[in-house]
Design an enzyme around this catalytic site. Sequence first.
Site, PDB file in Angstrom:
ATOM      1  N   ARG A   1       1.110   2.894 -50.983  1.00  0.00           N
ATOM      2  CA  ARG A   1       0.159   3.607 -50.119  1.00  0.00           C
ATOM      3  C   ARG A   1       0.734   4.939 -49.620  1.00  0.00           C
ATOM      4  NH1 ARG A   1      -4.558   2.533 -46.694  1.00  0.00           N
ATOM      5  NH2 ARG A   1      -4.256   3.413 -44.634  1.00  0.00           N
TER       6      ARG A   1
ATOM      7  N   ILE B   1      -8.334   8.032 -45.394  1.00  0.00           N
ATOM      8  CA  ILE B   1      -7.966   6.904 -46.248  1.00  0.00           C
ATOM      9  C   ILE B   1      -8.163   5.686 -45.338  1.00  0.00           C
ATOM     10  CG2 ILE B   1      -5.526   7.454 -45.753  1.00  0.00           C
ATOM     11  CD1 ILE B   1      -4.714   5.974 -48.251  1.00  0.00           C
ATOM     12  N   SER B   2      -8.946   4.726 -45.800  1.00  0.00           N
ATOM     13  CA  SER B   2      -9.342   3.618 -44.919  1.00  0.00           C
ATOM     14  C   SER B   2      -8.150   2.789 -44.473  1.00  0.00           C
ATOM     15  CB  SER B   2     -10.328   2.702 -45.633  1.00  0.00           C
ATOM     16  OG  SER B   2     -11.468   3.414 -45.978  1.00  0.00           O
ATOM     17  N   GLN B   3      -8.372   2.073 -43.391  1.00  0.00           N
ATOM     18  CA  GLN B   3      -7.378   1.125 -42.879  1.00  0.00           C
ATOM     19  C   GLN B   3      -7.071   0.107 -43.997  1.00  0.00           C
ATOM     20  OE1 GLN B   3      -9.312  -1.400 -40.124  1.00  0.00           O
ATOM     21  NE2 GLN B   3      -7.459  -2.031 -39.047  1.00  0.00           N
TER      22      GLN B   3
END
Lengths: 799, 242
Positions: B66, B92-94
């Site tokens: 990530r 960028i999503s959780q």
Amino acid sequence: MNIFLSLFFISLSLLSYEILLMRIFSITSWSHFAYMAISIALLGFGASGSFIALFRKKLRRRFYSLFTLFSFLFSISLYFSLVLSQRIPFDPFLIVWFKEQYLYLLGYYLVLFIPFFLGASCIGISFIRFAGKIHKVYFYNLLGSGAGALAAVLLMYILSPTHLLLTIAALAFLASVISALSLSKRSLQLLILASFFIMFVFFLYPPRLQISQYKALMTSLHLPGARVLSQSSSPLGVIHVLESPAIRYAPGLSLNFHGELPPQLALFIDADSMCAITNFGGDLKNLRYLDYRSAALAYHLLENPRVLILGSGGGSEILTALYHRAPSVKAVEINPQIVDLVREKYGEFSNHIYSRPEVSVKVAEGRGFIQASSEKYDLIQIALLDSFAASSAGVYALSESYIYTLEAMKEYLGHLSSEGILSITRWLRMPPRDGIKLFATAVEALQKLGVDDPSSHLIFIRSWATSTLLIKSSSFTPSQIEKLIEFSEERLFDVIWYSGIKPGEVNRYNILEKPHYYEASSRILSPNRDSFYRDYLFDIVPATDNSPYFFHFFRLRSLPHLLKTMGAEWVPFMEWGYIILLATLVQAVGVSIFLIILPLFFLKGRGARGSRARVFIYFLSLGLAYMFMEISFIQKFTLFLSYPIYAAAVTIAGFLFFSGWGSYLSGRFSLASSFKVAVAVGAIIMVTLVYLFSIDHIFSFFISFPDSIKILISLLLIAPLALFMGMPFPLGLTTVSSENPPLVPWAWGINGCASVVSPVLATVLAISFGFNVVVSCALLFYLLAALSLIPQQRTSFRT
Amino acid sequence: MRKYPFYLFVIIGLLVLLIFFVVYPLRGKREEDIYRGKAEAMVAEQIQARGVKDEKVLQAMGKVPRHRFVPENLIPHAYEDNPLPIGFGQTISQPYIVALMTELLNPEGSDRVLEVGTGSAYQAAVLSEIVDEVYTIEIFEELGTSAKERLEDLGYDNVKVKIADGYYGWPEYAPFDAIIVTCAASHIPPPLIQQLSEGGKMCIPVGSVFWAQNLMLVEKKNGKIVSRNILPVRFVPMLGEH
């Protein structure tokens, strides 16, 4: 005289600047954070009190040069505080995760604090310099502030926010030049030259507003082919019209819609709330998509309805009415600039919808329009105009809305024809709250209108993103229920409620974990409604005109439960508004305590503890009481004057103007100060009590009169109250000045702190108990202030 | 000038070589180990703990680096339990939301998946660890270009990136077994529903860029569309109920 005139312009600039900052932050960020940042910065008033208390003698000795210096620095700081604030990379949404955002927030406070501190210091040192003319100082201060409130709102029509800032700065420079008339000729010349030069530089480099990248406009600007076609500004907001082939707006469109959307232009208000202007090419068939939204349901239950649309915006609801061949459509829109844009500039693009023979447009606020109208309609449609992102984060929690109150609902139902329908669409928020509160409001409104069993008067459906509630004065007929089912099935919408619905019919297409909406509706219609209100996670008790916070859902006692079941990050994202309000209150009280206690260390031996306590109680009570009254009356006049922004401008300007005269008059009679205060407080209490019982009747009598008459009536009503409200402060300060001069700046500081805490506290109280309680508290504070003067006959404010 | 013995130069030379060939790569390896450790902790504490069970998803989430998908200044925050800004008003999503959305799609190895809104391409990378073909569309050119390069650098060769308006899907490769939309929209584009295969699933977040209020799972069964509203957290509507 020069100083008083200068004081007038400084006060004018200060208040205009405060209003302008609120406007600018609503554009660049979100209004609830602006509220917090500006509230804290306003503590510059309290801080100026502490500062003057510390250096009183020096400031008094070199008054003229220091006044000029402060006013000059104040003028410069207006520009730089805005420029710097725009460079701080503070982003409200990141504060939950990134601790450095707190530092940025602190940076915000500091840069915004400086102009308020400098401006307030000018006023504060005038009080110690002109100890014998306090009523006059206060008169010019209030008069200037009143003019500032009015000027800011009026100038917003012709000037962009950045140009308004430059105008305010120019007025502040004017103030410093006027004050310099009392100095040597050389100083005056130097100041004039410097002012011109700096203003010239400011005009060359006007501040640029940095809009948050997370606002809808900024994201849309990156779309392919995106182009801003026009930008216009008014006190109601900055409007951007954006063109891009990727603009498509159809909130909650059915998943069963197969087809194309016609070309659209996006219309953003304050860079966020978006609506669309649609180009359907003159062929109504191109608008079929509008019939695949939950808001279209009412058209399937009525034939050829005469329609009233409240909040017509870019015209989507007008198009829906036209698609269903409504013979007459009355569209009410609060923002004249939107109407102008759709009708004139983009008239051709919008296929002249606002100019069609069956459509008539009225620029007015929805609630005010319906109150003043006697017409009946077959369908009243309340459009969905707020942005989903802001709505889902609870940004509107602090916004008063008279559109969704219990009284409003009764008013709408009273304007329906015998078979007429009221249709209201809201975003579907999870966990459920808006829709449920709306349903509860409808049920209670029907009951108040004498409907024993409201269940057959209601239809409630939801798409995956919106919910639509239909309310009828009479029962819905079996054929209408049949049409409802057909409409919903075809569009995959879930029926939440109609009389006779079975549990098996709900929660079929957009499946929730449990049929929350149906269960809530059943409970609201059951005899144990109150226990449901009490136990529900959110505040879903209907909003009233007395506490018009429809968008407030947060309950403090639910907090542990919310944190336990949903986690710490969820809560702020659901209910930002109220959390900000509480955070602002805590910070404002904390800083105020510090600012009030700090000077006491330097005032040792300056007066007995008893006299200091009385000064504290007196000026704290006055600060709280004045703002409580002003805020409550802004609310009352909002309903009467329809436009919130005008109501605020007229009320604030009216209060300050007449209070200024009250201050002036208070110095004219040679009576004991305590007696004059007692008379003023007695009069305030009497006038307020008369108003509390009669103002609604006065308003309903004049409601349909032209705006100019209504403004005049408002000012006439404000005049006596504000006149008396302007007296206690200068009277008290004059007494302190003659008996214990070192306490004057301290009193000024206390009043400043109280004036910052009071609007926040008033909102907390109004949300929980309503504005009548806020007014009652104001009267109690006035009474307390008057009582604190009683021992004066023996010991007074003296040592 | 003092003369240094030759062997001293040899020793220094060897030491330099040792540092260059052994210690330096080890340092990099240690860095990778640190991130792998962080990824494992992320999977255990943020994803598994919240109820995501699909082994394929957990493995993919543990495997995709990530930190390579976030802006450089945010690398230290890459594995934290929150979304991160990536510019252009996008995020960028959780990690948990990425995992949950992936699990909801129930992807199989042979599936063909369409993603609308590539962003940093993190979601695409996670999907590519599970399925054979991933097609991803980004409307913002700058984001799409950097995502394409990033995926190439990291060797995700089963992902095709297109810079275009995702509203119309990618008809050339339709139908898709799963569609994931990573940007919130006012409505679900009809072309995407049409490009969903029979039995296919589509997942869409509803809410602001920072916080998905809820997720929508759309399923096509026997030609009919049914959607589910999924809250990423447990919601108990009444006080006192647990």
